[in-house]
Enzyme design. Structure first.
Site, PDB file in Angstrom:
ATOM      1  N   GLY A   1       6.986  -1.880   6.091  1.00  0.00           N
ATOM      2  CA  GLY A   1       8.355  -2.383   6.095  1.00  0.00           C
ATOM      3  C   GLY A   1       9.356  -1.456   6.759  1.00  0.00           C
ATOM      4  N   GLU A   2      10.544  -1.998   6.961  1.00  0.00           N
ATOM      5  CA  GLU A   2      11.635  -1.247   7.590  1.00  0.00           C
ATOM      6  C   GLU A   2      12.642  -0.895   6.487  1.00  0.00           C
ATOM      7  OE1 GLU A   2      12.766   0.215  10.539  1.00  0.00           O
ATOM      8  OE2 GLU A   2      14.356   0.625   9.103  1.00  0.00           O
TER       9      GLU A   2
ATOM     10  N   CYS B   1       6.772  -7.092   7.172  1.00  0.00           N
ATOM     11  CA  CYS B   1       7.864  -6.586   8.007  1.00  0.00           C
ATOM     12  C   CYS B   1       8.298  -7.704   8.937  1.00  0.00           C
ATOM     13  CB  CYS B   1       7.383  -5.370   8.820  1.00  0.00           C
ATOM     14  SG  CYS B   1       8.739  -4.496   9.649  1.00  0.00           S
TER      15      CYS B   1
ATOM     16  N   CYS C   1       1.478  -2.234  15.567  1.00  0.00           N
ATOM     17  CA  CYS C   1       1.487  -1.943  14.130  1.00  0.00           C
ATOM     18  C   CYS C   1       0.838  -3.064  13.328  1.00  0.00           C
ATOM     19  CB  CYS C   1       2.939  -1.724  13.678  1.00  0.00           C
ATOM     20  SG  CYS C   1       3.111  -1.544  11.896  1.00  0.00           S
TER      21      CYS C   1
ATOM     22  N   CYS D   1      -1.171   5.987   9.855  1.00  0.00           N
ATOM     23  CA  CYS D   1       0.081   5.365  10.303  1.00  0.00           C
ATOM     24  C   CYS D   1      -0.181   4.017  10.958  1.00  0.00           C
ATOM     25  CB  CYS D   1       0.755   6.215  11.373  1.00  0.00           C
ATOM     26  SG  CYS D   1       1.304   7.786  10.789  1.00  0.00           S
TER      27      CYS D   1
ATOM     28  N   ASN E   1      -3.482   4.574  16.091  1.00  0.00           N
ATOM     29  CA  ASN E   1      -4.550   4.257  15.139  1.00  0.00           C
ATOM     30  C   ASN E   1      -4.913   2.788  15.270  1.00  0.00           C
ATOM     31  OD1 ASN E   1      -4.706   6.844  13.724  1.00  0.00           O
ATOM     32  ND2 ASN E   1      -2.652   6.360  12.988  1.00  0.00           N
TER      33      ASN E   1
ATOM     34  N   GLU F   1       0.831  -1.199   0.000  1.00  0.00           N
ATOM     35  CA  GLU F   1       0.000   0.000   0.000  1.00  0.00           C
ATOM     36  C   GLU F   1       0.868   1.253   0.000  1.00  0.00           C
ATOM     37  OE1 GLU F   1      -4.137  -1.353   1.810  1.00  0.00           O
ATOM     38  OE2 GLU F   1      -2.702  -0.847   3.367  1.00  0.00           O
TER      39      GLU F   1
ATOM     40  N   SER G   1      11.999   6.827   7.717  1.00  0.00           N
ATOM     41  CA  SER G   1      11.661   6.470   9.090  1.00  0.00           C
ATOM     42  C   SER G   1      12.205   5.082   9.409  1.00  0.00           C
ATOM     43  CB  SER G   1      10.139   6.485   9.269  1.00  0.00           C
ATOM     44  OG  SER G   1       9.800   6.028  10.565  1.00  0.00           O
TER      45      SER G   1
ATOM     46  N   SER H   1      11.441   5.911  15.077  1.00  0.00           N
ATOM     47  CA  SER H   1      10.256   5.435  15.806  1.00  0.00           C
ATOM     48  C   SER H   1      10.671   5.081  17.218  1.00  0.00           C
ATOM     49  CB  SER H   1       9.675   4.213  15.093  1.00  0.00           C
ATOM     50  OG  SER H   1       9.214   4.579  13.826  1.00  0.00           O
ATOM     51  N   LEU H   2      10.549   6.020  18.116  1.00  0.00           N
ATOM     52  CA  LEU H   2      11.041   5.830  19.490  1.00  0.00           C
ATOM     53  C   LEU H   2       9.993   5.116  20.359  1.00  0.00           C
ATOM     54  CD1 LEU H   2      13.463   6.405  21.350  1.00  0.00           C
ATOM     55  CD2 LEU H   2      12.337   8.544  21.984  1.00  0.00           C
ATOM     56  N   HIS H   3       8.888   5.744  20.566  1.00  0.00           N
ATOM     57  CA  HIS H   3       7.705   5.155  21.208  1.00  0.00           C
ATOM     58  C   HIS H   3       7.820   4.815  22.692  1.00  0.00           C
ATOM     59  CE1 HIS H   3       6.270   5.164  17.196  1.00  0.00           C
ATOM     60  NE2 HIS H   3       6.857   4.055  16.810  1.00  0.00           N
TER      61      HIS H   3
ATOM     62  N   CYS I   1       3.472   8.520   0.955  1.00  0.00           N
ATOM     63  CA  CYS I   1       4.003   7.593   1.955  1.00  0.00           C
ATOM     64  C   CYS I   1       4.266   6.261   1.257  1.00  0.00           C
ATOM     65  CB  CYS I   1       2.991   7.446   3.087  1.00  0.00           C
ATOM     66  SG  CYS I   1       3.530   6.310   4.362  1.00  0.00           S
TER      67      CYS I   1
ATOM     68  N   CYS J   1       6.382  -4.871  15.645  1.00  0.00           N
ATOM     69  CA  CYS J   1       6.067  -3.908  16.703  1.00  0.00           C
ATOM     70  C   CYS J   1       4.621  -4.163  17.131  1.00  0.00           C
ATOM     71  CB  CYS J   1       6.257  -2.477  16.210  1.00  0.00           C
ATOM     72  SG  CYS J   1       7.949  -2.161  15.684  1.00  0.00           S
TER      73      CYS J   1
HETATM   74  N1  SAH Z   1       9.146   0.617   9.776  1.00  0.00           N
HETATM   75  C1  SAH Z   1       9.454   1.982   9.847  1.00  0.00           C
HETATM   76  C2  SAH Z   1       8.612   2.775   8.906  1.00  0.00           C
HETATM   77  C3  SAH Z   1       7.139   2.815   9.239  1.00  0.00           C
HETATM   78  S1  SAH Z   1       6.755   4.435   9.664  1.00  0.00           S
HETATM   79  C4  SAH Z   1       9.302   2.471  11.247  1.00  0.00           C
HETATM   80  O1  SAH Z   1       8.760   1.741  12.064  1.00  0.00           O
HETATM   81  O2  SAH Z   1       9.773   3.565  11.542  1.00  0.00           O
HETATM   82  C5  SAH Z   1       5.218   4.307  10.387  1.00  0.00           C
HETATM   83  C6  SAH Z   1       5.169   5.007  11.740  1.00  0.00           C
HETATM   84  O3  SAH Z   1       3.883   4.762  12.294  1.00  0.00           O
HETATM   85  C7  SAH Z   1       6.187   4.433  12.696  1.00  0.00           C
HETATM   86  O4  SAH Z   1       6.640   5.408  13.579  1.00  0.00           O
HETATM   87  C8  SAH Z   1       5.342   3.425  13.417  1.00  0.00           C
HETATM   88  O5  SAH Z   1       5.920   3.054  14.627  1.00  0.00           O
HETATM   89  C9  SAH Z   1       4.045   4.157  13.564  1.00  0.00           C
HETATM   90  N2  SAH Z   1       2.901   3.258  13.827  1.00  0.00           N
HETATM   91  C10 SAH Z   1       2.842   1.927  13.626  1.00  0.00           C
HETATM   92  N3  SAH Z   1       1.624   1.458  13.996  1.00  0.00           N
HETATM   93  C11 SAH Z   1       0.912   2.529  14.409  1.00  0.00           C
HETATM   94  C12 SAH Z   1      -0.431   2.686  14.874  1.00  0.00           C
HETATM   95  N4  SAH Z   1      -1.257   1.661  14.950  1.00  0.00           N
HETATM   96  N5  SAH Z   1      -0.836   3.921  15.200  1.00  0.00           N
HETATM   97  C13 SAH Z   1      -0.006   4.980  15.077  1.00  0.00           C
HETATM   98  N6  SAH Z   1       1.264   4.889  14.636  1.00  0.00           N
HETATM   99  C14 SAH Z   1       1.720   3.678  14.301  1.00  0.00           C
HETATM  100 FE1  SF4 Z   2       7.687  -2.842  10.922  1.00  0.00          FE
HETATM  101 FE2  SF4 Z   2       7.714  -0.177  11.350  1.00  0.00          FE
HETATM  102 FE3  SF4 Z   2       5.462  -1.616  11.736  1.00  0.00          FE
HETATM  103 FE4  SF4 Z   2       7.535  -1.877  13.403  1.00  0.00          FE
HETATM  104  S1  SF4 Z   2       6.287  -0.020  13.082  1.00  0.00           S
HETATM  105  S2  SF4 Z   2       6.303  -3.560  12.531  1.00  0.00           S
HETATM  106  S3  SF4 Z   2       9.269  -1.669  11.999  1.00  0.00           S
HETATM  107  S4  SF4 Z   2       6.498  -1.307   9.805  1.00  0.00           S
END
Ligand code: SAH
Ligand code: SF4
Length: 390
Positions: free
Chosen positions: A205-206, A148, A155, A379, A336, A126, A237, A259-261, A141, A152
Site C-alpha cells: 500500500g501507499e 494498492c 510491483c 521488496c 525482485n 503481510e 516510503s 520511490s523514484l525509480h 516492514c 506500479c
Molecule cells: N507504496 C510505497 C511503499 C512500498 S515500499 C512506495 O511505493 O514507496 C516498497 C519499495 O519497494 C518501493 O520503493 C517499491 O517501489 C519497491 N518495489 C516494488 N516492487 C519491487 C520489486 N519487484 N523489486 C524491488 N523493489 C520493488
Molecule cells: Fe503501490 Fe508502492 Fe507497489 Fe507502487 S510500489 S504499486 S505505490 S505498493
C-alpha cells in the site's frame, strides 16, 4: 536557512482534501467487535481518555491502560496488576486489547520472517521482520493498505486492487504482534536497541493514501510512555503523493523514502503511473521542502534496478543531477521477481557501475540485498494471498 521552493498552496490544499476524501471511501471497519466490545488498540491518547471517561472512570486510568497496552504489551485485563479486580472485570466487559491473527508465519533461510496477518473482516496483509545480519536489531516492514491503487509496473502488490485502508489499530497491531512473536515486551527504555528496533512503512500500500490512520498509528508508536520508538527510527516510503508529503513531515517528522525509480518523466509515467499526476519536478520540490530532512537525516531515494530499462550510466548521471543540493542517499534495489512479472534484474556489473557514479558524486548508494526472497518477502513481492513457497 534552507531555501524552500515555492508551490501553489491552494492547489495543494484542494488535492489534499481530495486524497483524504478518497481515503474515507476505503475506510476500515469500526473497532467494535460483534459482541459490542471496543478494541482499545489504535485509539489516540485523547480517544482513549474519552472512552475511559464515558465508562465513568477517572482520567488516570487512561494513563494506566496506555502503559499496560503499549509499554507492557499486555492484552489480558486480568494481568494489569495496578488495576483492582472489579475494574479489570468491568474493562473486560466493555473492551478488548486486540491483535491481528497470525494466519501464516514463514521463516526464510536468511532469518527474514513474514507474517500474514488476518483482521476481523478476514482481509489480510503481510508484514516482514528483517533482522540485521550482524547486530541484534532489525526492521519491521509494515503495510498500510490491503492492496494498492497505484499499479506500479514492477510491483506485486500493485497487481492486487485496493480492498481497503488499514485502521490505526491494524497498523500499530502489526508491530505489536511481531513483538509478541519475539517476546519483546515490555518496551525498551530510551534508545537501547532491541530486535525490533525500527519501522519501515514499506509494505503493501501507499501510506500517504491512508494518511490519517498511518499518522495516528505512528503517533502511538512514538509516544514515550508506550512503545517509544523515536521518529528517527521510522521511515515512511511514498511513491510520490506530493500534497501529503509536507503534512507528514510537519506532523510526524519521520524519515522519508521516495520511490523514484526513473529520472525522466516519460519513463516514470510508465513505471510509477502516479507520476502523471505529480511529475518528477514537483516531487523533487516536495523533497526540498520536506521539513524533517537534514544532513543527519537524509531522504532516501529508492531506485529499483530494471535491466535495460532504467539502469544505464546516463540514467545514473541524470539521477545525480536531479538530487543535487538535497540531503540524500540512493538505495539501489535489485528488482525482485514475482510470479508473472515481466522485468529482469540488472546485472551485478550494471548495478556496480550505477552505484559508483552516484558515490563518486558524493552520495551514499547502498545496494539493498534482497531478503527473504525464498518466501516472497523481499521488496515488492508482498500480496495478501501469497502462498507458502515451494
Ligand atoms: N507504496 C510505497 C511503499 C512500498 S515500499 C512506495 O511505493 O514507496 C516498497 C519499495 O519497494 C518501493 O520503493 C517499491 O517501489 C519497491 N518495489 C516494488 N516492487 C519491487 C520489486 N519487484 N523489486 C524491488 N523493489 C520493488
Ligand atoms: Fe503501490 Fe508502492 Fe507497489 Fe507502487 S510500489 S504499486 S505505490 S505498493
Amino acid at each position: 536557512m534552507s531555501v524552500k521552493s515555492p508551490y501553489n498552496a491552494e492547489l495543494t490544499a484542494a488535492d489534499r482534501d481530495r486524497i483524504l476524501a478518497k481515503a474515507a471511501i476505503f475506510a476500515p471497519p469500526s473497532n467494535v467487535l460483534a459482541d459490542g466490545r471496543r478494541d482499545l488498540v489504535g485509539l489516540s491518547r485523547e480517544e482513549l481518555a474519552a472512552e475511559v471517561a464515558a465508562a465513568g472512570e477517572k482520567p488516570f486510568r487512561a494513563k494506566q491502560l496506555w502503559h499496560w497496552i503499549y509499554h507492557q504489551g499486555v492484552t489480558d485485563f486480568s494481568k494489569m496488576s495496578s488495576i483492582a479486580r472489579p475494574l479489570q472485570e468491568k474493562l473486560a466487559e466493555h473492551f478488548v486489547v486486540g491483535r491481528p491473527e497470525v494466519s501464516l508465519d514463514q521463516l526464510s533461510k536468511d532469518e527474514t520472517r513474514k507474517f500474514l496477518f488476518k483482521f476481523r473482516d478476514n482481509e489480510a496483509v503481510e508484514t516482514v521482520y528483517i533482522p540485521d545480519p550482524v547486530e541484534d536489531r532489525g526492521a519491521v516492514c509494515i503495510s498500510s493498505q490491503v492492496g494498492c491503487t497505484l499499479s506500479c509496473r514492477f510491483c506485486h502488490t500493485g497487481t492486487q486492487r485496493l480492498a481497503r485502508n488499514l485502521s490505526s489499530a491494524e497498523i500499530v497491531g502489526q508491530f505489536m504482534a511481531a513483538r509478541d512473536a519475539y517476546n519483546e515486551w515490555p518496551s525498551p527504555k530510551g534508545e537501547t536497541p532491541r530486535l525490533l528496533s525500527t519501522i519501515v512503512l514499506m509494505g503493501m500500500g501507499e501510506p500517504l493514501y491512508n494518511y490519517e490512520n498511518v499518522a495516528t498509528a505512528m503517533k502511538i508508536v512514538m509516544d514515550g510512555e508506550g512503545i517509544g520508538l523515536s521518529r528517527r527510527r521510522i521511515t515512511l516510503s511514498t511513491s510520490g503523493v506530493v500534497p501529503m508529503m509536507d503534512r507528514a513531515g510537519e506532523e510526524l517528522g519521520v524519515n522519508l523514502a521516495v520511490s523514484l525509480h526513473a529520472v525522466r518523466d516519460d519513463l516514470r509515467d510508465e513505471l510509477v503511473p502516479l507520476n502523471r499526476k505529480y511529475p518528477i519536478k514537483d516531487l523533487i520540490a516536495a523533497c526540498k521542502r520536506y521539513p524533517a530532512a537534514s544532513n543527519a537525516r537524509r531522504i532516501t531515494f529508492e531506485y529499483v534496478m530494471l535491466k535495460g530499462i532504467n539502469d544505464s550510466e546516463t540514467d545514473a548521471r541524470a539521477l545525480v543531477y536531479l538530487i543535487a543540493g538535497l540531503p540524500a542517499k540512493v538505495n539501489l534495489i535489485p528488482f525482485n521477481p514475482w510470479p508473472g512479472s515481466t522485468y529482469e534484474t540488472s546485472s551485478p556489473a550494471a548495478i556496480r557501475k550505477f552505484a559508483d557514479i552516484i558515490m563518486d558524486a558524493g552520495y551514499s548508494s547502498p545496494v539493498r540485498t534482497p531478503r527473504g526472497q525464498d518466501i516472497l518477502a523481499a521488496c515488492g513481492q508482498l500480496k495478501s494471498m501469497a502462498q507458502p513457497a515451494g
